[in-house]
Write an enzyme that holds these catalytic residues in place. Structure first.
Site, mmCIF file in Angstrom:
data_model
loop_
_atom_site.group_PDB
_atom_site.id
_atom_site.type_symbol
_atom_site.label_atom_id
_atom_site.label_comp_id
_atom_site.label_asym_id
_atom_site.label_seq_id
_atom_site.Cartn_x
_atom_site.Cartn_y
_atom_site.Cartn_z
ATOM 1 C CB THR A 128 -0.846 3.415 -23.230
ATOM 2 O OG1 THR A 128 -1.967 4.294 -23.214
ATOM 3 C CG2 THR A 128 -1.156 2.224 -24.122
ATOM 4 C CB SER A 156 6.695 -4.675 8.164
ATOM 5 O OG SER A 156 7.187 -3.690 9.051
ATOM 6 C CE LYS A 165 3.964 -2.577 3.940
ATOM 7 N NZ LYS A 165 5.137 -1.744 4.226
ATOM 8 C CD GLU A 216 9.495 -4.861 -2.645
ATOM 9 O OE1 GLU A 216 10.230 -4.004 -2.150
ATOM 10 O OE2 GLU A 216 8.563 -5.385 -2.019
#
Ligand code: ARG
Length: 462
Positions: free
Chosen positions: A158, A280, A286, A293
């Site tokens: 939370t 990348s 990467k 996304e």
């Protein structure tokens, strides 16, 4: 090719300006309604024959002509013309070119206004059916993941702070519930989509002895729209659909955000299959979670379409206005985005690899069983607020020592409350905490397994 639309040029003394023609035409996008337009026209023609407005010969010619045109369209051989404005006039003109006067009789007792409203409803009904299958596919993937990880411990959060241990299966089932509501919303929305506007004609109905129930049956509509003005003008069903679609995207966007976080090495909770990631061009190390996304990003366009449709509708007086032509692109894009997203997601979830050790480590680090410690003291007779206070002090001490509550010696724990006994360590474990939440809707592995069984039954029953 003639300069103005054959359907209405009789009234005009000069050809339409080229830019105006482009500005007002919908054929660049509404050609996608062709299948539904032809379906609707066939049903309308059969009804006209049924009530004796069309002869059997005309009806046969229309049926043959439209069937041929549909084949041409499917084969990509049909030539769409901007001069003919929209999908309706393009098809009608092609029909007349093939079969002559019978083609000109098809539009008897009908207007493009009730025709387009019917087409959009048929299109959307079909889209909803496909979206519902897509939702089910995602729900199945979630259940498979949940089943595999019904007892896998992870920290529940939370405020993005470690709160209490939950199982990864329980976490997946939360999304199952969201998608179950989305499915039900789509079903509900479909009921209001599935009504027949045809018969409303331009706005007031028609003077021909039409049989609207006949057309409704032919097209699989549950009933006919009850008011002709409303039938041709309102697009609330499309807005409602966009709202339901937006909620699907909200849910998938939230899940995407979690997948992205969990995949970050800072969390390291999961790995996504390579086919949903990209590298990348500059940083060789990467592996980026592009798909989640983009799901998060595409949610924005779906929300935008909802706002666009609401705004499109709000100022329109009864009945049909050309404004409504603007309903199509947002709808098409919403449906395309949603279907692609659901299809990709169902598959992507199958490629989620869970790292239970990382999840367990994070749950063990965050004092996630502090509530269990407080509950333990309450069960020994301490009022909850006092227990809360005692445990808070114990957490501070453990933090100072850089260890977890379960690592503090018994004597240290007893300093915070004399009620602490040797049995406290059982409740301070992650497994103990999970097992204690053993009620419907709780995270105990036993409950998660039972929830999965219930969930499988609900989605296979329909
Ligand atoms: N292309 C129009 C639309 O998409 C069809 C209906 C046009 N009706 C009219 N009277 N101009 O809404």
């Amino acid at each position: 090719m003639e300069k103005t639309s054959g359907a209405w040029s009789g009234r005009f003394s000069e050809p339409v300006d080229e830019l105006v023609k482009r500005y007002t035409a919908s054929i660049p996008f509404d050609y996608r309604l062709a299948e539904f337009d032809i379906k609707g026209s066939l049903a309308h023609a059969r009804m006209l024959r049924h009530v004796g407005v069309l002869t059997a010969e005309d009806m046969a010619a229309i049926e043959r002509g439209l069937t041929d045109i549909l084949q041409e369209i499917r084969a990509g051989r049909f030539e769409w013309s901007l001069d003919l404005e929209d999908v309706h006039l393009n098809i009608e003109k092609a029909l007349t070119a093939r079969i002559g006067d019978a083609g000109k009789r098809l539009h008897t007792g009908r207007s493009r206004n009730d025709q387009v409203a019917t087409d959009v409803r048929l299109y959307l009904r079909d889209a909803v059916d496909r979206i519902q299958s897509g939702l089910r596919a995602c729900q199945n993937s979630l259940l498979d993941l949940a089943e595999e990880h019904a007892a896998t411990v992870m920290p529940g959060f939370t405020h993005m702070q470690v709160a209490q241990p939950v199982t990864f299966g329980h976490h997946m089932l939360a999304y199952f519930e969201m998608l179950a509501r989305d499915h039900a919303r789509m079903a509900d929305c479909r009921r209001r989509i599935n009504r027949l506007p045809l018969g409303a004609a331009a706005l007031a109905g028609t003077s021909y002895p039409i049989d609207r129930e006949f057309v409704a049956r032919e097209l699989g509509f549950d009933e006919v729209c009850g008011n002709s003005l409303d039938a041709v003008s309102d697009r609330d069903f499309a807005i409602e659909f966009s709202a339901a679609a937006s909620l699907v995207m909200v849910h998938l966007s939230r899940l995407s955000e979690e997948l992205i976080l969990w995949m970050s090495p800072r969390f390291g909770f999961i790995d996504l299959a390579d086919r949903f990631c990209t590298g990348s061009s500059i940083m060789p190390q990467k592996k980026n979670p592009d798909v989640p996304e983009l799901v998060r990003g595409k949610t924005g366009r779906v929300f935008g379409h909802l706002m666009g449709l609401l705004t499109l509708m709000k100022g329109q007086p009864l009945a049909y206005n050309k404004d409504n032509q603007e309903d199509k692109e947002p709808l098409f894009d919403t449906v395309d985005t949603l279907l692609d997203t659901l299809t990709i997601y169902a598959d992507m979830l199958k490629g989620v690899r869970v790292r239970p050790e990382a999840m367990r480590r994070a749950a063990a680090e965050g004092f996630s069983t502090a509530t269990d410690f407080a509950d333990y003291l309450v069960k020994k007779g301490l009022p909850f607020r006092d227990a809360h206070e005692a445990v808070a002090r114990a957490v501070r001490a453990a933090e100072g020592k850089g260890c977890d509550l379960a690592d503090l010696p018994l004597a240290d724990l007893q300093a915070f409350s004399p009620l602490v006994g040797g049995d406290v360590f059982a409740v301070l474990t992650l497994e103990g905490s999970l097992a204690a939440r053993n009620h419907v809707g709780g995270t105990a592995p036993e409950q998660v397994k039972a929830a999965i069984v219930r969930a499988r039954a609900t989605i296979s029953s329909k």
